[in-house]
Structure formats: C-alpha cells, structure tokens
Design a protein around this motif. Structure first.
Motif, PDB file in Angstrom:
ATOM      1  N   ALA A  43       1.734   1.410  -4.760  1.00 37.99           N
ATOM      2  CA  ALA A  43       0.718   0.426  -4.337  1.00 37.99           C
ATOM      3  C   ALA A  43       1.099  -0.962  -4.860  1.00 37.99           C
ATOM      4  O   ALA A  43       1.523  -1.097  -6.004  1.00 37.99           O
ATOM      5  CB  ALA A  43      -0.639   0.821  -4.874  1.00 37.99           C
ATOM      6  N   ASN A  95      -9.568  -0.121  -0.812  1.00 39.02           N
ATOM      7  CA  ASN A  95      -9.550  -0.613   0.577  1.00 39.02           C
ATOM      8  C   ASN A  95      -8.247  -1.323   0.916  1.00 39.02           C
ATOM      9  O   ASN A  95      -7.870  -1.421   2.082  1.00 39.02           O
ATOM     10  CB  ASN A  95     -10.711  -1.580   0.807  1.00 39.02           C
ATOM     11  N   LEU A  96      -7.588  -1.833  -0.129  1.00 38.19           N
ATOM     12  CA  LEU A  96      -6.348  -2.574   0.116  1.00 38.19           C
ATOM     13  C   LEU A  96      -5.123  -1.660   0.165  1.00 38.19           C
ATOM     14  O   LEU A  96      -4.026  -2.119   0.487  1.00 38.19           O
ATOM     15  CB  LEU A  96      -6.149  -3.652  -0.956  1.00 38.19           C
ATOM     16  N   LEU A  97      -5.312  -0.373  -0.141  1.00 39.56           N
ATOM     17  CA  LEU A  97      -4.156   0.538  -0.139  1.00 39.56           C
ATOM     18  C   LEU A  97      -3.507   0.603   1.242  1.00 39.56           C
ATOM     19  O   LEU A  97      -2.292   0.724   1.371  1.00 39.56           O
ATOM     20  CB  LEU A  97      -4.578   1.946  -0.572  1.00 39.56           C
ATOM     21  N   SER A  98      -4.322   0.538   2.287  1.00 35.87           N
ATOM     22  CA  SER A  98      -3.739   0.595   3.644  1.00 35.87           C
ATOM     23  C   SER A  98      -3.372  -0.797   4.163  1.00 35.87           C
ATOM     24  O   SER A  98      -3.071  -0.966   5.342  1.00 35.87           O
ATOM     25  CB  SER A  98      -4.727   1.275   4.593  1.00 35.87           C
ATOM     26  N   TYR A 140      -0.112  -5.163  -5.088  1.00 37.20           N
ATOM     27  CA  TYR A 140      -1.105  -6.241  -4.940  1.00 37.20           C
ATOM     28  C   TYR A 140      -2.466  -5.733  -4.443  1.00 37.20           C
ATOM     29  O   TYR A 140      -3.132  -6.386  -3.656  1.00 37.20           O
ATOM     30  CB  TYR A 140      -0.592  -7.321  -3.979  1.00 37.20           C
ATOM     31  N   THR A 141      -2.839  -4.535  -4.875  1.00 39.54           N
ATOM     32  CA  THR A 141      -4.134  -4.008  -4.431  1.00 39.54           C
ATOM     33  C   THR A 141      -5.221  -4.273  -5.477  1.00 39.54           C
ATOM     34  O   THR A 141      -6.408  -4.116  -5.173  1.00 39.54           O
ATOM     35  CB  THR A 141      -4.060  -2.484  -4.183  1.00 39.54           C
ATOM     36  N   ASN A 173      -8.198  -2.027  -5.812  1.00 37.33           N
ATOM     37  CA  ASN A 173      -9.145  -1.877  -4.704  1.00 37.33           C
ATOM     38  C   ASN A 173      -8.588  -0.861  -3.695  1.00 37.33           C
ATOM     39  O   ASN A 173      -7.530  -1.085  -3.092  1.00 37.33           O
ATOM     40  CB  ASN A 173      -9.340  -3.244  -4.036  1.00 37.33           C
ATOM     41  N   VAL A 218       0.826  -6.414   1.087  1.00 37.99           N
ATOM     42  CA  VAL A 218      -0.277  -5.803   0.325  1.00 37.99           C
ATOM     43  C   VAL A 218      -0.463  -4.361   0.797  1.00 37.99           C
ATOM     44  O   VAL A 218      -0.430  -4.092   1.994  1.00 37.99           O
ATOM     45  CB  VAL A 218      -1.591  -6.598   0.533  1.00 37.99           C
ATOM     46  N   GLY A 219      -0.620  -3.444  -0.156  1.00 37.45           N
ATOM     47  CA  GLY A 219      -0.855  -2.045   0.209  1.00 37.45           C
ATOM     48  C   GLY A 219       0.259  -1.141  -0.269  1.00 37.45           C
ATOM     49  O   GLY A 219       1.121  -1.553  -1.051  1.00 37.45           O
TER      50      GLY A 219
END
Lengths: 168, 507
Positions: free
Chosen positions: B189, B197-200, B191-192, B195, B180-181
């Motif tokens: 990117a 916040n899920l990029l990292s 499976y974000t 969102n 993820v990310g």
C-alpha cells in the motif's frame, strides 16, 4: 454582462509553482521508503512516485522561473465588474464562500438527515438565501429535485442511498 | 463477411430484439445523463433484468446501454460541462464552449452523427477485421502497452499549445494521484495514510465529477454566472456546413477510436482524448480548439463510439475485456452460460453477429431519437444558472455516491471540486491531469510487467518493433512542431511571436 475573472496575482502563481517544486522534492524522499527497485533490479513500488515527483519538481521549477521572468500584469480598475445578475466581484466572492461552507455542512449533515434530504435542503437554502428566490417556488424546486433523485437512484437504480433519522 | 452480416441482420431484426435494443439505448441515455453513473455501473445494475430473456437479446440490450450512456454523457458535457461518462470528458472542452455560443444543438447533433458514422465504420471493420485484429492485439504485450500509455500522455501534453509545461506538470500530478493505493507489482500500500478507502486508489470518475462539474459551478459563481442562452431554434439546428467541416474529424476519430478500442484495456476514454489531440494537430480549424470548434466535438465522439464497438474484439475473440464496461459484459456472458474466446465466433455465430449488427441498429435509434431532440435538449440553457447550479451540485454528489455506494466518493468529489476551482483560477489545464489519473495505473502496470519480463532492463523495449514505432510517434509529436518552426524560420520570414501566441489555447 459576464465578466472575465482577473488574472490571478503574480505572487500567487509564484507561491503555487514554488510550493509544487518544493513538495515534489520533499516528498520524493518518501518514495525511496517504498523501495525503488526490488529483487533482480525490477521496478519497485517507489519507482514511479520517485520519477514523477522529481519530474514535477523540475517542471514546477521551470514554471517558477518563467513566472519570475514574466512582466507583472497591470491590475485594471474594476469599476465595471458587475455580472448580468447585478453582482459585483465582492458579492460573488461572498456567495462562493457561502456555497463552499454550505456544501461542507451538507456533507456533514448527511449522516443525520440522509443524502436526499440534506441536499434537498441545500437546494432550498441556496435558492432562497443566496439566489433570492421566493419561498414557494424554491420549496417546489427543492422538493421536486429531491423526489426526482430519490426515484431515479433509490427506486429505479436501487442504490442504497444513506438515510437519516427520518428513514429516507 | 456478407453471410455473417446477413446472419446478424436476421438475428437482430426480430421485433423482440429491436424492442430490447430500443429499451437499452433509452436507458443508457438516461444513465449517461447522471454524473458518475457510467455505462459499466448501468450495465451491472441492469443485468438481473435480462436474465429472463435469450442471451442474444440480453446482450443486445446491455450493449445498447453501453453506447446509449455515452451519448447521454455527451448531452450533459455539452450543456452543463458536467460529463456523465469518463469517455465524454474531452467533449466538454469544445462542446460546452459551443453551447455558450448558442450552438448546443449543433454540438449534440454532430455528436450523434459522428457516433452513427463511427458505428457503421466499426461494424464494417469488425465484420472484416475482427480475427486479424484479435491476432494483432495478441502481439501487444506489456512493452507495447507501455508505449501506448506513453503516447497517450505525450499526446495530451503535446497538444496543449503554449501551456505545454503546465500540461506536463498536471499530467505528472495525475500520474502521482494514480500511484495512491496498492502497488500493482508487490501489493504494497502506498500513500494511503491508513485509510482503507484509498487502498483501491483515488477513483477517477469521482475526480472527473469534482474537477469538471463541481469545479465549473464554483468557477461560474466566482466569475459571474453564465447568461441564459436565448438562441433561436434555427441557430440550434445543425447546418450542412457543420457536417462538411466535421467530416474529416469524424473519419479520423472513427478509425483512431477503432484501432485503440481493439487494444485490451485501452478503453474509450483514452481513445477520445487521443482523437481530440490528433484532431487539434491536423485540423485546419486548430486555433479554435478549446473555444468551441465543432471538430473538437466530432472527433472524440466518433472515437469513443468506435472504440466502444471495437472493445468487443478482445472481449469476444480473446475473452479479455477491452474496458470497464466490456469487463462487466464479459461477466454477463458467463452468467448466460457462454464462453468468450476464439471459438465463440464459430460456435455462436448468430449471437456474435446479431450483437454486432445491433450496434448499427442501436445507433440508428440514437440518431433518430437525438437528432430532432438536440435543439430541445439545448433549451435547458435558457434556464438561469442560479436555478441550475444547486441541481448540478445535487446530482453530482448523489451520482458520486452511487458509483460505489460509498460516502468516501462524495468527499473525493468535494475535494476535487475545490481543486478544480483552484485550477481554473490559476489557468491550469485539467484534461492532462485526468489523462494522468486514467493512464497512470495502466502505465505503472505495464512498466512493472515490462521490468519483470526484461529482468529490470527497460531499454529492451527498443527491441520490440511495434513499441519502437509507437514511441517514435510520441517523440515526433513532442519535437515535431519545434522542428517545423525551426525549418520554417530557416526557409522564410516568421510572424511576430504575439500572433502565434494568440492562436494557442489551453485544454
């Protein structure tokens, strides 16, 4: 006496492994959308998710087959299923559900009350309502823990903790 | 070597440096006690406090926080099954079981002794082998790193006893979570779901807090809260036999931790997991692993301390951080106007050797502080769990917030707390999932780099001798036990299968 948990039901395991296998296969297709390979046959962003999901589908299928072949465990009567605090399985499950719900509500309340106050109240509610402590010790415990958290994180470590309508 | 050590001793043994070393170790221990507040966060937060002192003094204090935090993390791992640090996650497996049997004091003491021994071993190895090890580390390209990551995943699965398939499935889930990310190769990117916040990626410290701390609390509520432990003071003390039983584990853990700590990016967490896995394989007490084996505490604790010290080899000699905390320390070096790299040893010998010797001093302080305090810490287990668990939840969630000052972390802990509870209900091993999450991102990075270097032909990895050796070891770990069983079956009568199953435990 601390009681061991009952082995989860055979059917629940079947659903879990079946679900994992199906999810692995179904979502593997989504990995293709991220490109498995890029230029010059190099690995693309979809490669690892695809391989991992296929592997998960295979492993979950193996577990599913093993579970189907395994003999069903006899459910033993649970007449002694009382822990050292005197709670039965049913009572413990009820407490667990309430803790789940309280945690969820606390997280939602943080934006209004701030993190320290919201969790301080959580400690108070759990101590009095679920654990049956007397009000005064419970209030002291929650106030002390909230103050300690505030001092350690906000004062000492200078973490900008989320504050609520009361400003802390 | 002797001159260097003497130079280091003369630098580190000044009243000012000793005082800051003590402060660093103490603060590190406190930071390690707080879930989520790992050594990297602690070091980063406290850098501003060190700007007024000499660079060597500042580095000695920051290094003290580094290994002090690891010991602090051990205390909560053993007493509450709540790892304060990612490197002490594996300690929960046997440390917590020891605590439930009234042996918390012994678990904490052996962790301190193991860490102390690892500090001595790694100091000597650092003094003697830093330059050649740095040279060897330079020969580790993406192919070799890829092989190390494969070995880490295989080790965790191979040592999961009867639950190998489940362990492999959980490790795979961990790798998937690590996907993820933003992709390391293309910046795309995945499976974000929109969102940011899920990029990292899914943050692994939050995953660890959720699975181990919150998951354990929910599990305890369901199965009947753990009884307060009323062990006598004598039982809480470490016995001579405990030290004798753990000697091999400490030695192996120290050497393995040092070797892995020298590799850039491998980090202390990986070292602790691999050391635990190896110890489970070679220990005479292997059937007790997961049920409170003292070797299961001694090996990973020695390994993470040795790895923490060895992390300074790539950091100081190559300017490449060995792990997250050394990355922050690398930043601190530049703040103090120092340039890490091969010339640092020649240009700033007093600083480098003073810092290295301070590891030894810091660990002496840790030992002196914690050996007598271990039974005192263990008194925490006398408190009824009904009082403790609301506080554990409070600390876990506030600690999670403090990692990134982001409320998203708190939700991650909640979600993984529920997942952790479910995993315990279904008897699914957590350690492989954590290894999958930790190693997954590094694994993919090495995979993408190897693919780019070898023009998409991953099989070229087999032309690299070091990588082949590591992969061969991984294969041996996987199929070795089965081959041994076959060989034994051919050579003589076997025990009934039920007997063997009794010996296996899940981690």
């Amino acid at each position: 006496m601390t009681i061991q948990s009952h082995p989860p039901r055979h059917a629940a395991h079947l659903v879990l492994y079946g679900g994992l296998a199906a999810a692995g296969l179904a979502v593997a297709a989504s990995a293709v959308g991220y490109r498995i390979f890029v230029e010059e046959s190099r690995i693309g962003p979809g490669f690892l998710p695809l391989v991992a999901r296929l592997l998960l589908a295979v492993l979950a299928s193996v577990l599913l087959v093993k579970q189907m072949r395994a003999p069903r465990a006899e459910q033993e009567p649970s007449h002694e299923d009382v822990d050292h605090t005197g709670r039965t399985t049913e009572q413990r499950t009820r407490v667990l559900r309430r803790v789940f719900a309280l945690l969820f509500v606390t997280l939602l309340a943080v934006q209004y009350l701030g993190i320290v106050l919201a969790f301080g109240l959580l400690v108070l509610v759990i101590s009095t309502w679920l654990e049956g402590r007397r009000p005064l010790p419970a209030v002291l415990m929650s106030a002390t823990s909230a103050a300690a958290m505030y001092v350690v994180f906000a004062v000492f470590l200078r973490v900008p903790l989320p504050t609520g309508v009361f400003g802390f | 070597m002797i001159e260097n050590l003497l130079l280091g001793l003369s630098t580190a043994f000044t009243p000012m440096n000793l005082l800051w070393c003590f402060i660093g170790v103490l603060l590190g221990t406190i930071i390690g006690l707080l879930p989520g507040m790992g050594s990297s966060t602690g070091v980063a937060i406290l850098i501003p406090l060190t700007l007024t002192v000499e660079p060597v003094t500042a580095l000695i204090m920051l290094a003290g926080i580094y290994y002090g935090a690891q010991y602090g993390g051990t205390i909560t791992s053993v007493l509450l099954s709540t790892p304060g640090e990612a490197a002490t996650v594996v300690t929960t497996l046997d440390g917590y079981q020891m605590a439930r049997r009234g042996r918390a004091g012994a678990a904490l003491a052996i962790a301190a002794i193991g860490s102390f021994f690892a500090a001595i071993v790694s100091l000597l190895l650092l003094a003697g082998l830093a330059p050649p090890f740095a040279e060897l580390a330079l020969r580790f390209g993406p192919q070799e790193n890829l092989a190390v990551m494969v070995l880490a995943l295989v080790t965790m699965v191979a040592f999961s006893g009867q639950s190998r398939t489940r362990a492999a499935a959980m490790a795979t889930v961990g790798v998937l979570l690590a996907c993820v990310g933003v992709d390391a190769g293309t910046g795309e990117a995945r499976y974000t779901f929109g969102n940011i916040n899920l990029l990292s990626g899914i943050p692994y410290i939050e995953v660890v807090i959720g699975l181990f701390a919150v998951g354990e609390v929910l599990h305890q509520i369901r199965v009947g809260m753990a009884k307060p432990i009323r062990a006598g003071f004598r039982d809480l003390m470490i016995r001579r036999q405990d030290v004798r039983d753990s000697a091999g584990a400490i030695g192996r853990g120290s050497l393995l931790g040092f070797a892995l700590g020298c590799l850039p990016g491998a980090g202390t967490t990986l070292a602790s997991f691999i050391a635990y896995g190896v110890e489970k394989r070679v220990s005479k007490n292997s059937k007790q692993f997961g049920r409170g084996a003292i070797q299961g505490v001694a090996a990973p604790e020695s390994a993470n301390n040795a790895a923490a010290n060895a992390n300074f080899i790539p950091t100081l000699t190559l300017g490449i951080p060995g792990g997250a905390t050394t990355a922050v320390l690398l930043g601190a070096l530049t703040v103090y106007g120092l340039q890490p790299g091969p010339l640092l040893f020649a240009e700033e010998p007093d600083l480098v050797w003073g810092l290295l010797v301070s590891f030894f001093i810091g660990n002496v302080i840790l030992l002196v502080l914690n050996l007598p305090l271990a039974p005192v810490f263990a008194q925490l287990l006398r408190i009824p769990y009904g009082y403790l668990y609301p506080i554990i939840l409070f600390t876990s969630f506030v600690g999670a917030y403090a990692i990134d000052n982001n409320f998203f972390s708190v939700w991650v802990v909640f979600v993984f707390g529920v997942i952790g509870y479910g995993m315990k209900r279904f008897d699914l091993p957590m350690a492989p999932l954590v290894v999958g999450v930790v190693v997954g991102a590094l694994f993919e990075k090495a995979l993408v780099q190897t693919s780019a270097i070898e023009d998409g032909n991953l099989l070229m990895i087999f032309t690299r001798p070091i990588a082949v050796t590591i992969l061969a070891l991984a294969v041996l770990l996987m199929i070795g036990p089965a081959l041994m069983r076959r060989a034994r079956a051919l050579l003589g009568p076997t025990r009934p299968r039920e007997d063997r199953e009794d010996e296996e435990t899940h981690v």
